[in-house]
Scaffold this active site. Structure first.
Site, PDB file in Angstrom:
ATOM      1  N   LYS A  41       0.849  -1.204   0.000  1.00  0.00           N
ATOM      2  CA  LYS A  41       0.000   0.000   0.000  1.00  0.00           C
ATOM      3  C   LYS A  41       0.883   1.252   0.000  1.00  0.00           C
ATOM      4  O   LYS A  41       2.086   1.174   0.279  1.00  0.00           O
ATOM      5  CB  LYS A  41      -0.897  -0.014   1.234  1.00  0.00           C
ATOM      6  CG  LYS A  41      -0.127   0.021   2.560  1.00  0.00           C
ATOM      7  CD  LYS A  41      -1.018  -0.232   3.769  1.00  0.00           C
ATOM      8  CE  LYS A  41      -0.211  -0.221   5.057  1.00  0.00           C
ATOM      9  NZ  LYS A  41      -1.019  -0.649   6.205  1.00  0.00           N
ATOM     10  N   TYR A 271      15.164  29.898   7.537  1.00  0.00           N
ATOM     11  CA  TYR A 271      14.056  30.715   8.056  1.00  0.00           C
ATOM     12  C   TYR A 271      13.993  30.693   9.579  1.00  0.00           C
ATOM     13  O   TYR A 271      14.123  29.642  10.198  1.00  0.00           O
ATOM     14  CB  TYR A 271      12.734  30.190   7.510  1.00  0.00           C
ATOM     15  CG  TYR A 271      12.606  30.303   6.011  1.00  0.00           C
ATOM     16  CD1 TYR A 271      12.769  31.525   5.366  1.00  0.00           C
ATOM     17  CD2 TYR A 271      12.322  29.177   5.255  1.00  0.00           C
ATOM     18  CE1 TYR A 271      12.647  31.613   3.978  1.00  0.00           C
ATOM     19  CE2 TYR A 271      12.186  29.257   3.876  1.00  0.00           C
ATOM     20  CZ  TYR A 271      12.356  30.483   3.250  1.00  0.00           C
ATOM     21  OH  TYR A 271      12.224  30.558   1.888  1.00  0.00           O
TER      22      TYR A 271
END
Ligand SMILES: *Cc1c(COP(=O)(O)O)cnc(C)c1O
Length: 393
Positions: A41, A271
């Site tokens: 999956k 940042y």
């Protein structure tokens, strides 16, 4: 790594299919005589569902498992004929397509009527596997409604609309082997199987164990084990590394250095300027960020460059993050290979990135985004015993 064919890259997830095969062979030994379902999956936990499925089947896995019918249909569309089970649905799932494509449908309760209606429509009996909730509290039929579900399924089976071919459940705490809840789940599972068999159901498979259950609880193996994480060579246990479990991580995430520069003491990085260099230093820029699936909060992780480990510093940005070499004396590393995680002692593992960002190794590999090209090693099995297993394509 045997990767001569792919030295030209900016950013890559290299998937070693021979590692996938080795891991499956290891699970065949551990689980024997139970069979192995490779769980593919979420695009094979980020490794690529199709190549992984093929490699797993080549190595001896006999089933494939996915969450959604759409994932199972994609396997069929690619020509994979092995048994496939899909276990997570909504009323909008395409049960008719699943029946037509011989996909086993996992059933928790409400799906049964939808599946029976779809079987009528396509004039073919569905293959269904009934899921009992033995304690996880997620999907699956609650134990107090199990007899009712068995009764409904038997009635549809008598009408020729479906065949119940399996009973399964899912473990909640198998990664913590000392916990008693797994014993309770195993007991409840045995009872649920007995109820189904007493009702005359002729089951092909009974299955309960995921990767940690397979490794730590032989009494949870039943007829088949569903191996996701272990297929990819990762450890489900906090204190055990893949090699302790005879597993090999299949994914190596790597990039080339995009910039390298000398900076003074006190240089702020990325940042928020959450990091400042402690002295004159050299900063290396890695061209991967949260847009590639690297967790934004992974500062504290490490990368390997030229066999040495260095710290990721400052915030991970969308496209890039910074590594502090903590020396002003470094050579220019632009274009050098940076390994974020991979196999072996020399490089960080997915589990190290998980620890740095407060998550689990499952998430680290699964979230690597489609923006990162996948490259496959060992796509053709070795047949002469002499050729290297690694040639790509
Ligand atoms: C994802 C999943 C698995 C695989 O679990 P791992 O711990 O990765 O082995 C098995 N069964 C079900 C129902 C799942 O959803």
């Amino acid at each position: 790594m045997n990767s001569a064919a792919s030295e030209s890259f900016d950013r890559q997830a290299v998937i070693d299919l021979e590692a996938i095969r080795d891991n499956i062979r290891q699970f065949l030994q551990v689980a024997e005589p139970a069979r192995v379902m490779a769980v593919v999956k979420a695009d094979g936990y980020g490794h690529g569902a199709l190549p992984v499925a093929r490699a797993a089947l080549e190595a001896g896995a006999s089933w494939l498992g996915v969450a959604h019918i759409t994932e199972a249909l994609a396997l069929r569309a690619a020509g994979i004929e092995a048994p496939v089970l899909a276990w997570l649905h909504t009323p909008d799932s395409d049960f008719a397509a699943a029946i037509t494509a011989s996909i086993d449908i996992g059933i928790s309760g409400w799906e049964l009527e939808h599946v029976a209606a779809a079987a009528k429509e396509v004039q073919r009996p569905a293959r269904v596997q009934l899921k009992i909730d033995t304690g996880l509290g997620r999907n699956g039929c609650p134990p107090d409604r199990w007899e009712e579900l068995i009764g409904q399924a038997s009635a549809f089976q008598e009408e020729g609309l479906l065949r119940v071919v399996g009973v399964f459940s899912h473990l909640a705490v198998a990664d913590e082997p000392h916990r008693p809840e797994t014993d309770e789940q195993i007991d409840r599972f045995r009872e649920a199987v007995a109820v189904a068999e007493d009702a005359g159901m002729d089951l092909e498979v009974r299955h309960l164990a995921n990767t940690p259950g397979t490794l730590s609880r032989p009494d949870a193996h039943f007829d088949m084990v569903r191996v996701g994480l272990g297929t990819y060579g990762l450890s489900p246990f906090e204190n055990e590394r893949p090699e302790d479990l005879k597993l090999r991580p299949a994914m190596t995430l790597r990039a080339k250095v995009a910039n390298c520069k000398r900076v003074p003491e006190g240089q702020g990085v990325s940042y928020g300027l959450r990091y400042r260099t402690e002295g004159p230093s050299t900063l290396v820029l890695v061209p991967m960020g949260y847009g590639d699936g690297i967790p934004r909060n992974a500062s504290g992780a490490q990368v390997a460059i030229g066999g040495k480990r260095y710290d990721v510093v400052g915030r991970v940005a969308m496209d890039q993050f910074v590594v502090d070499l903590r020396t002003a004396e470094a050579p220019d590393l632009v274009g050098e290979e940076v390994i974020l995680f991979g196999a072996g002692e020399d490089v960080p593992g997915a589990a190290d990135w998980a620890a740095a960002s407060g998550t689990i190794n499952y998430e680290i590999v699964t979230r690597i985004s489609p923006r990162v090209p996948r490259v496959y090693l060992g796509q053709t099995p070795v047949d002469d015993g002499g050729a290297p297993a690694g040639s790509a394509e």
